[in-house]
Design a protein around this motif. Structure first.
Motif, PDB file in Angstrom:
ATOM      1  N   ASP A 172       1.060  -0.899   0.002  1.00 48.74           N
ATOM      2  CA  ASP A 172       0.030   0.216   0.343  1.00 48.74           C
ATOM      3  C   ASP A 172       0.791   1.261   0.006  1.00 48.74           C
ATOM      4  O   ASP A 172       0.261   2.591  -0.495  1.00 48.74           O
ATOM      5  N   GLU A 173       2.635   0.891   0.424  1.00 47.88           N
ATOM      6  CA  GLU A 173       3.419   2.623   0.380  1.00 47.88           C
ATOM      7  C   GLU A 173       4.144   2.270  -0.762  1.00 47.88           C
ATOM      8  O   GLU A 173       4.527   3.154  -1.167  1.00 47.88           O
ATOM      9  N   ALA A 174       3.884   1.429  -2.000  1.00 43.08           N
ATOM     10  CA  ALA A 174       5.104   1.115  -2.707  1.00 43.08           C
ATOM     11  C   ALA A 174       4.210   1.321  -3.981  1.00 43.08           C
ATOM     12  O   ALA A 174       2.875   1.136  -4.177  1.00 43.08           O
ATOM     13  N   ASP A 175       5.116   1.606  -4.998  1.00 43.91           N
ATOM     14  CA  ASP A 175       4.936   2.069  -6.356  1.00 43.91           C
ATOM     15  C   ASP A 175       4.137   0.776  -6.996  1.00 43.91           C
ATOM     16  O   ASP A 175       4.566   0.298  -6.437  1.00 43.91           O
ATOM     17  N   GLN A 176       3.175   0.851  -8.184  1.00 39.77           N
ATOM     18  CA  GLN A 176       1.831   0.303  -8.937  1.00 39.77           C
ATOM     19  C   GLN A 176       3.170  -0.750  -9.266  1.00 39.77           C
ATOM     20  O   GLN A 176       3.013  -1.706  -9.671  1.00 39.77           O
ATOM     21  N   LYS A 177       3.799  -0.221  -9.955  1.00 45.92           N
ATOM     22  CA  LYS A 177       4.895  -0.834 -11.083  1.00 45.92           C
ATOM     23  C   LYS A 177       5.229  -1.824  -9.837  1.00 45.92           C
ATOM     24  O   LYS A 177       5.290  -3.129 -10.689  1.00 45.92           O
ATOM     25  N   TRP A 178       6.072  -1.831  -9.053  1.00 49.85           N
ATOM     26  CA  TRP A 178       6.751  -2.718  -8.386  1.00 49.85           C
ATOM     27  C   TRP A 178       5.740  -4.085  -7.883  1.00 49.85           C
ATOM     28  O   TRP A 178       5.985  -5.224  -7.122  1.00 49.85           O
ATOM     29  N   VAL A 179       4.534  -3.143  -7.562  1.00 48.03           N
ATOM     30  CA  VAL A 179       3.637  -4.463  -6.461  1.00 48.03           C
ATOM     31  C   VAL A 179       3.728  -5.837  -8.117  1.00 48.03           C
ATOM     32  O   VAL A 179       3.745  -6.539  -7.792  1.00 48.03           O
ATOM     33  N   GLN A 180       3.104  -5.030  -9.154  1.00 47.65           N
ATOM     34  CA  GLN A 180       2.985  -5.660 -10.084  1.00 47.65           C
ATOM     35  C   GLN A 180       3.886  -6.429 -10.565  1.00 47.65           C
ATOM     36  O   GLN A 180       3.829  -7.979 -11.091  1.00 47.65           O
ATOM     37  N   TYR A 181       5.321  -5.930  -9.928  1.00 47.74           N
ATOM     38  CA  TYR A 181       6.541  -6.684 -10.788  1.00 47.74           C
ATOM     39  C   TYR A 181       6.756  -7.655  -9.799  1.00 47.74           C
ATOM     40  O   TYR A 181       7.090  -8.628 -10.768  1.00 47.74           O
TER      41      TYR A 181
END
Length: 78
Positions: free
Chosen positions: A57-66
């Motif tokens: 919830d704090e991370a950039d969404q590109k890293w969540v997806q990655y």
């Protein structure tokens, strides 16, 4: 929310050593977290010497997806 690793990771493996459920996978350039295995205990957050792990919830969404996409490509680190 599961943990997420970003590109500050240097593949030291400190996160995998403390993860009680083996959610970390060693990718080609960085560790990644399997969001289906992570229990959101937070132990890894303070163990990363690079500060490369955040809550999703704090991370950039590109890293969540990655992390989600790449965890399936690599075997668990332990």
């Amino acid at each position: 929310m599961p943990s997420v690793v970003n590109d500050s990771c240097v593949l030291c493996g400190a996160c995998a050593e403390v993860c009680p459920v083996g959610a970390f996978h060693k990718g080609e350039t960085q560790m990644v977290v399997d969001p289906n295995a992570c229990i959101d205990c937070g132990v890894c957050l303070s163990e990363c010497p690079q500060g490369a792990i955040k809550s999703s919830d704090e991370a950039d969404q590109k890293w969540v997806q990655y992390n989600a996409e790449n965890a399936a490509k690599f075997p668990p680190a332990k």
